[in-house]
Design a protein around this motif. Structure first.
Motif, PDB file in Angstrom:
ATOM      1  N   ASN A  66       0.839  -1.198   0.000  1.00 10.41           N
ATOM      2  CA  ASN A  66       0.000   0.000   0.000  1.00 10.41           C
ATOM      3  C   ASN A  66       0.877   1.252   0.000  1.00 10.41           C
ATOM      4  O   ASN A  66       2.107   1.159   0.164  1.00 10.41           O
ATOM      5  CB  ASN A  66      -0.990  -0.036   1.174  1.00 10.41           C
ATOM      6  N   PRO A  67       0.289   2.445  -0.193  1.00 10.42           N
ATOM      7  CA  PRO A  67       1.111   3.657  -0.292  1.00 10.42           C
ATOM      8  C   PRO A  67       2.042   3.895   0.901  1.00 10.42           C
ATOM      9  O   PRO A  67       3.178   4.325   0.720  1.00 10.42           O
ATOM     10  CB  PRO A  67       0.068   4.777  -0.402  1.00 10.42           C
ATOM     11  N   LYS A  68       1.585   3.585   2.136  1.00  9.27           N
ATOM     12  CA  LYS A  68       2.453   3.790   3.305  1.00  9.27           C
ATOM     13  C   LYS A  68       3.637   2.843   3.269  1.00  9.27           C
ATOM     14  O   LYS A  68       4.771   3.226   3.576  1.00  9.27           O
ATOM     15  CB  LYS A  68       1.654   3.580   4.605  1.00  9.27           C
ATOM     16  N   GLN A  69       3.374   1.590   2.901  1.00  3.48           N
ATOM     17  CA  GLN A  69       4.457   0.607   2.803  1.00  3.48           C
ATOM     18  C   GLN A  69       5.439   1.006   1.703  1.00  3.48           C
ATOM     19  O   GLN A  69       6.653   0.849   1.854  1.00  3.48           O
ATOM     20  CB  GLN A  69       3.879  -0.782   2.534  1.00  3.48           C
ATOM     21  N   MET A  70       4.916   1.533   0.599  1.00  4.33           N
ATOM     22  CA  MET A  70       5.793   1.974  -0.498  1.00  4.33           C
ATOM     23  C   MET A  70       6.635   3.178  -0.103  1.00  4.33           C
ATOM     24  O   MET A  70       7.778   3.320  -0.536  1.00  4.33           O
ATOM     25  CB  MET A  70       4.957   2.292  -1.743  1.00  4.33           C
ATOM     26  N   ALA A  71       6.071   4.052   0.750  1.00  2.00           N
ATOM     27  CA  ALA A  71       6.833   5.230   1.218  1.00  2.00           C
ATOM     28  C   ALA A  71       8.043   4.779   2.035  1.00  2.00           C
ATOM     29  O   ALA A  71       9.155   5.304   1.873  1.00  2.00           O
ATOM     30  CB  ALA A  71       5.937   6.141   2.048  1.00  2.00           C
ATOM     31  N   ILE A  72       7.831   3.770   2.900  1.00  3.18           N
ATOM     32  CA  ILE A  72       8.944   3.222   3.695  1.00  3.18           C
ATOM     33  C   ILE A  72       9.958   2.568   2.765  1.00  3.18           C
ATOM     34  O   ILE A  72      11.163   2.773   2.877  1.00  3.18           O
ATOM     35  CB  ILE A  72       8.421   2.196   4.732  1.00  3.18           C
ATOM     36  N   ARG A  73       9.451   1.787   1.817  1.00  4.17           N
ATOM     37  CA  ARG A  73      10.300   1.062   0.866  1.00  4.17           C
ATOM     38  C   ARG A  73      11.157   2.034   0.045  1.00  4.17           C
ATOM     39  O   ARG A  73      12.355   1.817  -0.158  1.00  4.17           O
ATOM     40  CB  ARG A  73       9.399   0.227  -0.050  1.00  4.17           C
ATOM     41  N   GLU A  74      10.548   3.118  -0.431  1.00  2.00           N
ATOM     42  CA  GLU A  74      11.288   4.099  -1.244  1.00  2.00           C
ATOM     43  C   GLU A  74      12.399   4.759  -0.435  1.00  2.00           C
ATOM     44  O   GLU A  74      13.479   5.036  -0.955  1.00  2.00           O
ATOM     45  CB  GLU A  74      10.327   5.154  -1.802  1.00  2.00           C
ATOM     46  N   LYS A  75      12.137   4.985   0.856  1.00  2.00           N
ATOM     47  CA  LYS A  75      13.149   5.586   1.730  1.00  2.00           C
ATOM     48  C   LYS A  75      14.352   4.640   1.858  1.00  2.00           C
ATOM     49  O   LYS A  75      15.509   5.064   1.818  1.00  2.00           O
ATOM     50  CB  LYS A  75      12.532   5.856   3.103  1.00  2.00           C
ATOM     51  N   MET A 399      11.574  -2.289   9.180  1.00  2.00           N
ATOM     52  CA  MET A 399      11.180  -0.868   9.103  1.00  2.00           C
ATOM     53  C   MET A 399       9.659  -0.728   9.250  1.00  2.00           C
ATOM     54  O   MET A 399       9.168   0.179   9.916  1.00  2.00           O
ATOM     55  CB  MET A 399      11.622  -0.267   7.768  1.00  2.00           C
ATOM     56  N   GLU A 400       8.925  -1.647   8.616  1.00  2.00           N
ATOM     57  CA  GLU A 400       7.467  -1.582   8.666  1.00  2.00           C
ATOM     58  C   GLU A 400       6.962  -1.831  10.091  1.00  2.00           C
ATOM     59  O   GLU A 400       6.086  -1.124  10.583  1.00  2.00           O
ATOM     60  CB  GLU A 400       6.866  -2.616   7.706  1.00  2.00           C
ATOM     61  N   GLN A 401       7.533  -2.835  10.754  1.00  2.00           N
ATOM     62  CA  GLN A 401       7.126  -3.128  12.126  1.00  2.00           C
ATOM     63  C   GLN A 401       7.496  -1.989  13.067  1.00  2.00           C
ATOM     64  O   GLN A 401       6.744  -1.666  13.980  1.00  2.00           O
ATOM     65  CB  GLN A 401       7.763  -4.445  12.592  1.00  2.00           C
ATOM     66  N   LYS A 402       8.653  -1.367  12.835  1.00  2.00           N
ATOM     67  CA  LYS A 402       9.046  -0.215  13.659  1.00  2.00           C
ATOM     68  C   LYS A 402       8.075   0.944  13.471  1.00  2.00           C
ATOM     69  O   LYS A 402       7.717   1.638  14.421  1.00  2.00           O
ATOM     70  CB  LYS A 402      10.470   0.225  13.304  1.00  2.00           C
TER      71      LYS A 402
END
Length: 511
Positions: A66-75, A399-402
């Protein structure tokens, strides 16, 4: 009928498991994995009338983001790419599938995990298993003898997925490799420095980078009495020591792979050692190992490596570990693997997503593979290579769990400003202003309504994290200004229209 009753019971039990996980506020990935199992069971059960029901789900071992997960991934990607570029790497791309024969015989016991594609009446093809073998094929095919490259792309493995631990059947790899004939251990040390930089910048917690050398391993096997034909298969057993107790590994070597018990005992004396320069010095004096030419070469290079790592300032995170084997067949020299150190014995916090609960194992690995390119070259010309692969999926899991644990708001867009109207009938003016901003390179949005209420426009900014609002009304148009509002502080200033771009850039230096 009995089969249907059994299936209904299985669905009920799985449904109860999902409900329990939700009540316990388990990790979103774990819940998603169990929901996928539930949907699969429901699909197999089908409706009462016997017609098979189609269930919308992703294939096993894959997921949507989802967009939030992609934002973390892009970082995460951004941090990794910046590091690769800082070290002077250029990038390439290769096909997602290769000729089957390109991949055959390169991965040892892991070859069974390769996805073979159905024969379409032409070439026999397989999905790529990693990015290293395609890179070696690329070098041989294009007669390239030196390059420093990075490659970020998806790979495929027919593995048993453990999605809560970042293990998938489709996943990204981030590879950095140095190909070319250079002096010993200089490129190898830089690869380890890169791993150190990336893991430090991502702030994943404490980590250790384990290092070993295939020549030391092979020399150790030789002096312990392992027959040459069993080197690779015994190496594969030793590689399990990070997850399996020594006794179990020994039983596999002896019981399943036919190794003499005394040879296994001798291996056990070596592989349970780990340390730094002191251990290298100790092994250089070992009466058996020091007499083996391969092991001696490996130990001398390892000593040199530790000297370079000290100069790079990363020696404190490196452990020379004789149990590290890495199962892939193509490694010829140094091998390494970065693992996160868990806070053992720390009290479990109330929040189930607390950092102590994150356990993902290895987050990076690599090594030297001097013979792989030669396997593809018609004349067998070798191109020495050393590289590292960052385990992006496992890092992303942490990162997602954090992010879930901190409950911090994650922005999914980079929008700097919302163009808003204070009165009705100003759509044309909003469109003119937003066009000016876009043309100047400003990330801007506006609501897709002719006459949106000002309150709705301000609320949209608060919900999406847009920091600024450029408000125009009849008075602002007469005065040739734009009212710039800071969403967080609600401060408002009138800015001359010709200065608006500069003011937005000044106030959003890190959009």
């Amino acid at each position: 009928m009995a089969d249907r009753l059994e299936m209904e019971q299985a669905v009920a039990l799985q449904g109860e498991k999902v409900r329990k996980l939700k009540q316990e506020k388990a990790g979103s990935e774990q819940i998603a994995e169990e929901v996928a199992k539930l949907l699969e069971l429901k699909a197999r059960l089908g409706p009462e009338d016997g017609k098979q029901k189609f269930v919308l789900k992703t294939p096993k071992g894959t997921r949507d983001y989802n967009p939030k997960q992609m934002a973390i991934r892009e970082k995460v990607f951004d941090t990794i790419i910046k590091c690769f570029k800082r070290h002077g790497a250029e990038t390439i791309d290769t096909p997602v599938f290769e000729l089957k024969e390109t991949l055959t015989g390169k991965y040892g016991e892991d070859s069974k995990l390769i996805y073979d594609l159905k024969d379409q009446g032409g070439e026999l093809l397989s999905l790529r298993y990693d990015l290293t073998v395609p890179f070696a094929r690329y070098l041989a095919m294009n007669k390239i003898t030196n390059i420093k490259r990075y490659h970020i792309a998806k790979v495929y493995r027919r593995d048993n997925p453990a999605m809560t631990r970042g293990r998938y059947r489709e996943f990204y790899q981030c590879d950095f490799d140095i190909a070319g004939q250079y002096d010993p251990m200089i490129p190898d040390a830089e690869c380890l420095k890169i791993v150190h930089e990336i893991l430090s910048e991502l702030e994943l917690g404490e980590f250790t980078i384990k290092v070993n050398d295939r020549r030391i391993l092979d020399g150790m096997f030789a002096v312990c009495g392992v027959p040459d034909c069993k080197f690779r298969t015994i190496c594969s057993s030793v590689d399990k020591l990070d997850k399996t107790p020594w006794e179990d590994v020994k039983n596999e070597m002896v019981g399943e792979k036919g190794l003499a018990p005394e040879a296994a005992d001798l291996i056990g004396e070596y592989v349970q050692n780990h340390g730094t320069l002191e251990l290298i010095e100790q092994l250089l004096k070992d009466p058996k190992l020091s007499q083996n030419k391969q092991a001696l070469e490996g130990l001398n290079d390892m000593k040199l490596l530790f000297q370079y790592l000290e100069l790079f300032g990363v020696k404190d995170k490196i452990s020379f570990d004789l149990s590290l084997a890495r199962g892939l067949d193509y490694y010829t020299g140094i091998i390494y693997e970065a693992v996160l150190i868990q806070n053992q014995g720390a009290p479990q916090q109330q929040n189930d997503h607390a950092e102590e609960s994150v356990s993902v194992g290895s987050v990076s690995g690599g090594g030297r593979y001097d013979g792989l390119v030669g396997m593809f070259d018609p004349k067998g010309r070798k191109v020495p290579c050393v590289g590292v692969s960052i385990g992006i999926e496992r890092i992303f899991s942490i990162m997602e769990q954090k992010a879930e644990a901190s409950e911090a708001k994650i922005r999914t867009t980079g929008t700097q400003v919302l163009v808003a109207a204070a009165q009705k009938k100003l759509l044309e003016e909003r469109m003119k202003l937003i066009s000016e901003l876009w043309n100047a390179g400003i990330k801007a949005e506006m609501l897709y309504k002719k006459n949106p209420k000002l309150l709705n426009q301000l609320q949209y900014c608060e919900e999406t994290g847009i920091p600024l609002v450029a408000i125009i009304g009849e008075q602002e148009l007469k005065d040739g200004v734009v009212k710039l509002r800071v969403v967080d502080t609600r401060e408002e200033i009138d800015v001359a229209r010709q200065n608006l771009v500069e003011e937005i850039q000044k106030r959003t230096k890190n959009p």
